[in-house]
Design an enzyme around this catalytic site. Structure first.
Site, short mmCIF file in Angstrom:
data_model
loop_
_atom_site.label_atom_id
_atom_site.label_comp_id
_atom_site.label_asym_id
_atom_site.label_seq_id
_atom_site.Cartn_x
_atom_site.Cartn_y
_atom_site.Cartn_z
N THR A 29 0.84 -1.21 0.00
CA THR A 29 0.00 0.00 0.00
C THR A 29 0.87 1.25 0.00
O THR A 29 0.62 2.21 -0.75
CB THR A 29 -0.95 0.01 1.21
N GLY A 82 1.60 1.65 5.57
CA GLY A 82 0.52 0.67 5.64
C GLY A 82 0.50 -0.02 7.00
O GLY A 82 1.23 0.36 7.92
N ALA A 83 -0.35 -1.03 7.12
CA ALA A 83 -0.41 -1.83 8.35
C ALA A 83 -0.97 -3.20 8.00
O ALA A 83 -1.71 -3.36 7.03
CB ALA A 83 -1.27 -1.16 9.41
N GLU A 103 10.48 1.25 10.38
CA GLU A 103 9.15 1.87 10.34
C GLU A 103 8.80 2.52 11.68
O GLU A 103 8.26 3.63 11.72
CB GLU A 103 8.09 0.81 9.97
#
Length: 230
Positions: A29, A82-83, A103
């Site tokens: 993403t 994203g996740a 991150e």
């Protein structure tokens, strides 16, 4: 699914202003966000980015996005990433792509963090996605024993699997560490579990991102949902 991810990335891009210092996330993403940001930069937008992985660094360079490091600048205006899972408190599981350490360093250095995801990542409670824990290979069995104790104290348990790469060998992070994927199921109290894992000497970092995300942009069949941390 890819179209939904791109929609979420485009929505996050609306928050980017000229002159911003940005954290550039990692994963499928976040890759869309970097692509779209590259188009803005090509059209004249002035930003500088800090990539959260070597893969993102390479992509950002290809998109001609100017890059810097946290050794040169001390704060970021915004990180977009994203996740793997997001809960109602905007706590996250991250690290499916193996970049969780960088991150988290970048997210913690940011004034705001926007998480972009498709709606399948929204959960009532974290834990269905295996929790990545970045570890030092030395003394691994001792670290795993302490992790199992922390899990028990946190009210969870499950199989711990050393992550393998596509080539079948142990996956090695950009920092030279290994990742244990802990299959825990439902994590009733993610902030508590994060606190129990933090002091373990062999644990470099874990994929529970507590209190870091300020906004989540979820793309689904019904459109875009923007959720702000309360």
């Amino acid at each position: 699914m890819d179209a939904l991810k791109r929609q979420a990335a485009a929505k996050a891009l609306e928050h980017v202003r000229d002159g911003m210092q940005l954290g550039l996330g990692t994963g499928s993403t976040a890759k869309h966000f970097v692509d779209l940001l590259g188009e803005k930069v090509a059209a004249g937008m002035k930003v500088v980015g800090v990539p959260t992985s070597e893969a993102t660094r390479i992509q950002a360079e290809q998109c001609r996005i100017p890059l810097t490091t946290l050794d040169v600048i001390d704060r970021l205006d915004l990180t977009v990433d994203g996740a793997d899972e997001v809960d109602g408190a905007l706590n996250l599981i991250k690290g499916g792509g193996g970049a969780l350490l960088r991150e988290k360093i970048v997210a913690a250095a940011s004034d705001r963090m926007i998480v972009i995801a498709d709606e399948t990542k929204w959960v009532d409670a974290l834990g269905r996605f295996p929790l990545p824990v970045e570890v030092i290979p030395f003394g691994l069995a001792a670290t795993q024993r302490m992790m199992a104790k922390a899990f028990a104290e946190g009210g969870v348990s499950g199989q711990m699997v050393i992550r393998k790469g596509k080539d079948g060998h142990v996956f090695v992070t950009d920092g030279g560490h290994w990742i244990i994927d802990a299959h825990l199921g439902r994590i009733a109290d993610a902030p508590r579990l994060a606190g129990l894992l933090n002091p373990i000497p062999g644990v470099v970092e874990h994929g529970l991102f507590i209190g870091l995300a300020t906004t989540t942009v979820l793309a689904g069949a019904q459109g875009i949902r923007v959720i702000e941390r309360r």
